[in-house]
Write a protein that holds these residues in place. Structure first.
Motif, PDB file in Angstrom:
ATOM      1  N   ASP A 246       0.852  -1.185   0.000  1.00 36.34           N
ATOM      2  CA  ASP A 246       0.000   0.000   0.000  1.00 36.34           C
ATOM      3  C   ASP A 246       0.888   1.236   0.000  1.00 36.34           C
ATOM      4  N   ILE A 247       0.832   1.985  -1.100  1.00 37.03           N
ATOM      5  CA  ILE A 247       1.666   3.171  -1.255  1.00 37.03           C
ATOM      6  C   ILE A 247       0.773   4.395  -1.353  1.00 37.03           C
ATOM      7  N   MET A 248       1.088   5.409  -0.565  1.00 35.77           N
ATOM      8  CA  MET A 248       0.396   6.684  -0.702  1.00 35.77           C
ATOM      9  C   MET A 248       1.331   7.639  -1.420  1.00 35.77           C
ATOM     10  N   LEU A 249       0.862   8.165  -2.538  1.00 38.41           N
ATOM     11  CA  LEU A 249       1.625   9.099  -3.352  1.00 38.41           C
ATOM     12  C   LEU A 249       0.989  10.478  -3.172  1.00 38.41           C
ATOM     13  N   ILE A 250       1.759  11.424  -2.616  1.00 32.02           N
ATOM     14  CA  ILE A 250       1.209  12.741  -2.290  1.00 32.02           C
ATOM     15  C   ILE A 250       1.817  13.786  -3.213  1.00 32.02           C
ATOM     16  N   ASP A 251       0.949  14.510  -3.881  1.00 29.49           N
ATOM     17  CA  ASP A 251       1.350  15.590  -4.769  1.00 29.49           C
ATOM     18  C   ASP A 251       1.721  16.817  -3.924  1.00 29.49           C
ATOM     19  N   THR A 252       2.932  17.339  -4.105  1.00 27.89           N
ATOM     20  CA  THR A 252       3.368  18.509  -3.333  1.00 27.89           C
ATOM     21  C   THR A 252       3.631  19.706  -4.242  1.00 27.89           C
TER      22      THR A 252
ATOM     23  N   ASP B 233       1.667   1.372   3.947  1.00 27.60           N
ATOM     24  CA  ASP B 233       3.014   0.853   4.166  1.00 27.60           C
ATOM     25  C   ASP B 233       4.079   1.913   3.899  1.00 27.60           C
ATOM     26  N   LEU B 234       3.873   2.718   2.857  1.00 32.49           N
ATOM     27  CA  LEU B 234       4.913   3.637   2.410  1.00 32.49           C
ATOM     28  C   LEU B 234       4.277   4.929   1.908  1.00 32.49           C
ATOM     29  N   VAL B 235       4.828   6.074   2.324  1.00 37.01           N
ATOM     30  CA  VAL B 235       4.367   7.383   1.857  1.00 37.01           C
ATOM     31  C   VAL B 235       5.465   7.999   1.010  1.00 37.01           C
ATOM     32  N   LEU B 236       5.118   8.366  -0.227  1.00 40.17           N
ATOM     33  CA  LEU B 236       6.069   8.996  -1.144  1.00 40.17           C
ATOM     34  C   LEU B 236       5.513  10.346  -1.578  1.00 40.17           C
ATOM     35  N   TYR B 237       6.415  11.286  -1.802  1.00 42.03           N
ATOM     36  CA  TYR B 237       6.024  12.627  -2.229  1.00 42.03           C
ATOM     37  C   TYR B 237       6.517  12.864  -3.645  1.00 42.03           C
ATOM     38  N   HIS B 238       5.744  13.654  -4.400  1.00 43.81           N
ATOM     39  CA  HIS B 238       6.162  13.972  -5.766  1.00 43.81           C
ATOM     40  C   HIS B 238       5.680  15.358  -6.160  1.00 43.81           C
ATOM     41  N   ASP B 239       6.409  15.962  -7.087  1.00 45.38           N
ATOM     42  CA  ASP B 239       5.909  17.109  -7.825  1.00 45.38           C
ATOM     43  C   ASP B 239       5.958  16.697  -9.301  1.00 45.38           C
ATOM     44  N   CYS B 240       7.093  16.836  -9.943  1.00 47.70           N
ATOM     45  CA  CYS B 240       7.257  16.306 -11.302  1.00 47.70           C
ATOM     46  C   CYS B 240       7.850  14.905 -11.293  1.00 47.70           C
ATOM     47  N   ASP B 241       8.447  14.538 -10.177  1.00 45.96           N
ATOM     48  CA  ASP B 241       9.047  13.219 -10.005  1.00 45.96           C
ATOM     49  C   ASP B 241       9.004  12.891  -8.512  1.00 45.96           C
ATOM     50  N   ILE B 242       9.211  11.639  -8.173  1.00 44.89           N
ATOM     51  CA  ILE B 242       9.255  11.241  -6.769  1.00 44.89           C
ATOM     52  C   ILE B 242      10.562  11.743  -6.179  1.00 44.89           C
ATOM     53  N   PHE B 243      10.490  12.409  -5.035  1.00 42.37           N
ATOM     54  CA  PHE B 243      11.708  12.906  -4.406  1.00 42.37           C
ATOM     55  C   PHE B 243      11.780  12.427  -2.968  1.00 42.37           C
ATOM     56  N   GLU B 244      12.967  12.526  -2.418  1.00 45.44           N
ATOM     57  CA  GLU B 244      13.209  12.042  -1.062  1.00 45.44           C
ATOM     58  C   GLU B 244      12.876  13.147  -0.066  1.00 45.44           C
TER      59      GLU B 244
END
Length: 198
Positions: free
Chosen positions: A91-97, A118-129
Motif C-alpha cells: 500500500d503506497i500513498m503518493l502525495i502531490d506537493t 506501508d509507504l508514503v512517497l512525495y512527488h511534484d514532477c518526479d518522486i523525491f526524497e
C-alpha cells in the motif's frame, strides 16, 4: 520559395505550409529525484509474503476408503495440504506537493491517518526524497506531473495499491498518458490505483 515568410500561390491554390511540431516537455523539478535503487529498496523493505495452505482432494485415497470400508462418500474424503506463498500488494500513498496543493495541506494529514499505509512517497514532477521526524510536508512548490511518478512505480514490477492524493492539475497530455498507464496496470494485474481529489 526564396523567401520563407511569403508563400507563392500557383493557380489560385493555397500552399501547404508545414507546421512545426510542438514537442511535449515534461515539467522539471527543483528537487532531486529519488534514485531508482533507493526507490526499489524502499519498496523491498515493505514487501510482505503471506503463507497459506491449499487443500486438494486426493481422489484415489477417497475412492479406496469409500469402497474398502463401505463408508459414506462425504466421510471418506481425504485431502492433501500444499503450502503456498502469495505476495501481498504494498500500500503506497503518493502525495502531490506541487504549489496548487498548498490549499489542501490541512486535509492531507486527515487522509493519511484514515488509511493504513506501508509507504508514503512525495512527488511534484518526479518522486523525491523527504524525511521528517514529525508529521509535516515538504514545501509546496513547482509544477506537477502525474505520469512520471506512476511510471516509475510501475517499472518496479511489484504488486501494489497506489492511493494518490492530488488535485490533478496537470497538462491534458500528461493526464491522457496517466490514464493509459493506469488502465494498463489494472488490466495486467500489477496494481490498483485510486485518486483522492481534495
Amino acid at each position: 520559395m526564396k523567401d520563407d515568410k511569403k508563400p507563392i500561390f500557383f493557380h489560385n491554390r493555397t500552399p501547404v505550409i508545414p507546421q512545426k511540431e510542438e514537442k511535449f516537455q515534461q515539467p522539471t523539478s527543483i528537487r532531486k529525484p529519488l534514485s531508482d535503487e533507493k526507490l526499489k529498496s524502499l519498496i523491498d523493505k515493505h514487501k510482505s509474503t503471506r503463507y497459506r495452505y491449499i487443500r486438494k482432494l486426493n481422489l484415489k485415497q477417497t475412492l479406496l476408503t469409500h469402497l474398502a470400508y463401505n463408508q459414506n462418500f462425504e466421510e471418506s474424503m481425504k485431502y492433501n495440504l500444499f503450502e503456498s506463498t502469495r505476495e501481498e500488494p504494498i500500500d503506497i500513498m503518493l502525495i502531490d506537493t506541487s504549489y496548487s496543493m498548498k490549499r489542501h495541506s490541512k486535509s492531507l494529514l486527515d487522509k493519511i491517518e484514515q488509511l493504513s499505509i506501508d509507504l508514503v512517497l512525495y512527488h511534484d514532477c518526479d518522486i523525491f526524497e523527504y524525511q521528517s521526524k514529525k508529521q509535516d510536508f515538504p514545501p509546496f512548490s513547482g509544477g506537477t506531473s502525474l505520469y512520471r511518478p506512476i511510471k516509475r512505480l510501475e517499472q518496479i514490477n511489484e504488486p501494489m495499491t497506489i492511493y494518490h492524493l492530488t488535485d490533478e492539475e496537470c497538462s491534458p497530455h500528461d493526464r491522457m498518458k496517466t490514464e493509459e498507464l493506469v488502465r494498463k496496470m489494472i488490466v495486467s494485474g500489477k496494481g490498483y490505483y485510486r485518486v483522492d481529489i481534495n
